[in-house]
Scaffold this motif. Structure first.
Motif, mmCIF file in Angstrom:
data_model
loop_
_atom_site.group_PDB
_atom_site.id
_atom_site.type_symbol
_atom_site.label_atom_id
_atom_site.label_comp_id
_atom_site.label_asym_id
_atom_site.label_seq_id
_atom_site.Cartn_x
_atom_site.Cartn_y
_atom_site.Cartn_z
ATOM 1 N N SER A 107 0.826 -1.207 0.000
ATOM 2 C CA SER A 107 0.000 0.000 0.000
ATOM 3 C C SER A 107 0.865 1.263 0.000
ATOM 4 O O SER A 107 0.479 2.281 -0.586
ATOM 5 N N ASP A 108 2.044 1.205 0.632
ATOM 6 C CA ASP A 108 2.935 2.372 0.644
ATOM 7 C C ASP A 108 3.474 2.669 -0.748
ATOM 8 O O ASP A 108 3.575 3.841 -1.153
ATOM 9 N N GLU A 109 3.833 1.605 -1.495
ATOM 10 C CA GLU A 109 4.331 1.799 -2.863
ATOM 11 C C GLU A 109 3.245 2.406 -3.755
ATOM 12 O O GLU A 109 3.514 3.307 -4.557
ATOM 13 N N ALA A 161 0.669 4.181 -2.806
ATOM 14 C CA ALA A 161 0.418 5.569 -2.396
ATOM 15 C C ALA A 161 1.483 6.496 -2.975
ATOM 16 O O ALA A 161 1.170 7.622 -3.406
ATOM 17 N N LEU A 162 2.729 6.053 -3.012
ATOM 18 C CA LEU A 162 3.810 6.876 -3.570
ATOM 19 C C LEU A 162 3.625 7.064 -5.072
ATOM 20 O O LEU A 162 3.795 8.177 -5.597
ATOM 21 N N LEU A 163 3.239 5.995 -5.783
ATOM 22 C CA LEU A 163 3.006 6.098 -7.225
ATOM 23 C C LEU A 163 1.854 7.057 -7.515
ATOM 24 O O LEU A 163 1.929 7.877 -8.435
ATOM 25 N N ASN A 164 0.771 6.940 -6.747
ATOM 26 C CA ASN A 164 -0.382 7.824 -6.952
ATOM 27 C C ASN A 164 -0.017 9.278 -6.701
ATOM 28 O O ASN A 164 -0.512 10.193 -7.370
ATOM 29 N N LYS A 165 0.871 9.508 -5.735
ATOM 30 C CA LYS A 165 1.291 10.868 -5.423
ATOM 31 C C LYS A 165 2.100 11.475 -6.566
ATOM 32 O O LYS A 165 1.998 12.669 -6.857
ATOM 33 N N CYS A 166 2.907 10.644 -7.217
ATOM 34 C CA CYS A 166 3.755 11.128 -8.318
ATOM 35 C C CYS A 166 2.996 11.270 -9.632
ATOM 36 O O CYS A 166 3.424 12.012 -10.520
ATOM 37 N N ALA A 167 1.871 10.531 -9.776
ATOM 38 C CA ALA A 167 1.145 10.501 -11.056
ATOM 39 C C ALA A 167 0.528 11.854 -11.376
ATOM 40 O O ALA A 167 -0.244 12.392 -10.588
ATOM 41 N N THR A 168 0.876 12.407 -12.518
ATOM 42 C CA THR A 168 0.336 13.705 -12.955
ATOM 43 C C THR A 168 -0.382 13.613 -14.299
ATOM 44 O O THR A 168 -0.953 14.603 -14.751
ATOM 45 N N ILE A 169 -0.360 12.460 -14.942
ATOM 46 C CA ILE A 169 -0.977 12.313 -16.265
ATOM 47 C C ILE A 169 -2.432 11.909 -16.075
ATOM 48 O O ILE A 169 -2.730 10.771 -15.704
#
Length: 464
Positions: free
Chosen positions: A206-208, A210-218
């Motif tokens: 879940s931490d990984e 959450a980090l990916l979702n935070k970085c996603a801008t597209i």
């Protein structure tokens, strides 16, 4: 012959079945290419009649149902007259009469067999569904063009950000080709989910995630390097066609500074969903460029904040197409209110008039209730529903969906004795708001209440 039992014409293994929504009755297995189904047509009848025939084509590609009864039957919400036929598929709903109330209802299901599975099985190697940046199964997969390589949204967003900061071009992390477009790939997202369901060991923590979702801008399609720099040694006079194309998709901030910002040769651009015009994709600005309800790009709010006027050289949307929920006004109900049931909409309108308030008054009150998070949002058909507040920018389509959702709650919380007399005596439809019959039977739509939760079938759960 038992209820729902088919008249068998061959001793074959069943390839499909009819599953009744009422668990009192057993499944009807279909074992031949052409099979007649006989049963009572209503739950109260004791007389069994032939009412439909299921036929599978010789090439095994098409399955049809034929109405053998003297009454019409309903297939996936569509009326089927006597002797009429209709193509069905796995999951199709067949009602043995013209009305879902009181008539037997079946769900058509295909039965997997080793032979069928061999024909339909599509093998996807998990190694081919991995992002070459993080080496894990895609998460919220995006596709780069023209090379069509796929990556995690968060991974490629970070790659894109760093590339735009340091290089004149954005190169594909996999093939090093120049990337011109990138966008979310909803088809591959489904494959991504199927792979993770088949092998849970491939899931990230879940931490990984959450980090990916935070970085996603597209969020929508990005046009990269739209401000092209000419490599010609001699001046080039554009043709009339090129001039028109440039005017249609030009960005006002390419070549001109507004609000302290000017595009450069590496700026990624978004294309507005309404006008088709271009605007720079900026993650460092507080002005939203995407609708939180549908993730589509809209330029009206951005250009208003930059002080950019409409001109003949570029397209700028009206701010009215995309603005905060609290700034919308409404004078009539959206067409999709109450599943477009005109009888339910009329009742709601009369309830509002009877209360001495306007539609705007009611919606403003319920937006405040919505904003205080006192409403179950599970039925709100908008992306990121849990993040939406009264200050959230929405497009007009998504605002209409929100209004329809709030009017549903207005009605279900209205006390029955305060409804108009002709509405207070109606019984609830078993299928509630998801009833299909209400769309093609005016009599059923009028005599039953459909602004309620479904109670028919074990797959519906009543919520209080």
């Amino acid at each position: 012959m038992e209820t729902g039992e088919p008249s068998r014409t061959a001793d074959e293994s069943p390839w499909a079945k009819l599953v009744p929504s009422n668990t009192k009755y057993s499944d009807v297995e279909i074992s031949s290419k052409e099979m007649v189904v006989s049963s009572e047509t209503t739950c109260t009848s004791e007389i069994k009649n032939e009412w439909c025939k299921i036929t599978r084509s010789s090439d095994l590609c098409t399955i049809t149902v034929q109405n053998l009864s003297s009454n019409i039957i309903t297939v996936d919400g569509n009326v089927l007259a006597k002797n009429g036929t209709m193509v069905i598929k796995c999951g199709s709903e067949i009602v043995s009469g013209p009305d879902a109330e009181g008539y037997l209802t079946y769900r058509f299901k295909l039965i997997p067999s080793p032979e069928n599975c061999e024909k339909l099985k599509i093998s996807v190697d998990a190694e081919h569904a991995k992002c070459c940046i993080c080496l894990n199964i895609w998460h919220d997969v995006v596709t780069a063009a023209p090379c069509l390589h796929n990556f995690c949204n968060g991974c490629f967003s970070e790659w894109l950000r760093r590339s735009l900061e340091k290089h004149p071009r954005v190169l594909c992390p996999q093939c090093r080709g120049t990337v011109q477009f990138v966008g979310r790939n909803h088809f591959l997202h489904n494959i991504e989910e199927e792979i993770l369901q088949a092998d849970s060991s491939l899931r990230r923590s879940s931490d990984e995630i959450a980090l990916l979702n935070k970085c996603a801008t597209i969020k929508s399609n990005l046009v990269i390097n739209s401000a092209k720099r000419s490599r010609r040694k001699r001046p080039h006079s554009p043709s009339p066609t090129e001039e028109n194309e440039a005017a249609d998709i030009s960005c006002p901030q390419c070549g001109t500074g507004f609000g302290g910002f000017q595009c450069n040769g590496t700026t990624a651009h978004l294309q507005c969903h309404v006008c088709g015009g271009m605007m720079p994709s900026r993650t460092n600005t507080s002005v939203p460029q995407h609708c939180l309800g549908c993730d589509r790009a809209y330029c009206g709010a951005y250009w208003l904040s930059q002080g950019v006027p409409t001109s003949n050289s570029h397209t700028v949307c009206s701010p009215e197409t995309f603005k905060p929920i609290s700034e919308y006004t409404i004078s009539e109900m959206p067409a999709l209110t109450h599943e477009n049931n005109r009888f339910e909409k009329d009742i709601t309108e009369r309830c509002i008039r009877q209360s001495g308030r306007t539609l705007q008054d009611v919606i403003s009150e319920w937006i405040a209730t919505f904003n205080s998070r006192n409403i179950d949002r599970s039925r709100l058909q908008l992306n990121h529903a849990e993040m939406i507040t009264a200050g959230t920018h929405l497009c007009k389509d998504c605002y209409d969906k929100l209004v329809s959702f709030l009017l549903y709650w207005y009605r279900v919380t209205t006390l029955k004795h305060t409804l108009p007399p002709d509405a207070s005596t109606r019984e609830d439809c078993w299928y509630g708001y998801s009833c299909r019959t209400q769309h093609h039977s005016e009599d059923h739509a009028r005599k039953r209440n459909h602004v309620c939760r479904p109670t028919r079938g074990s797959h519906f759960v009543r919520r209080t």
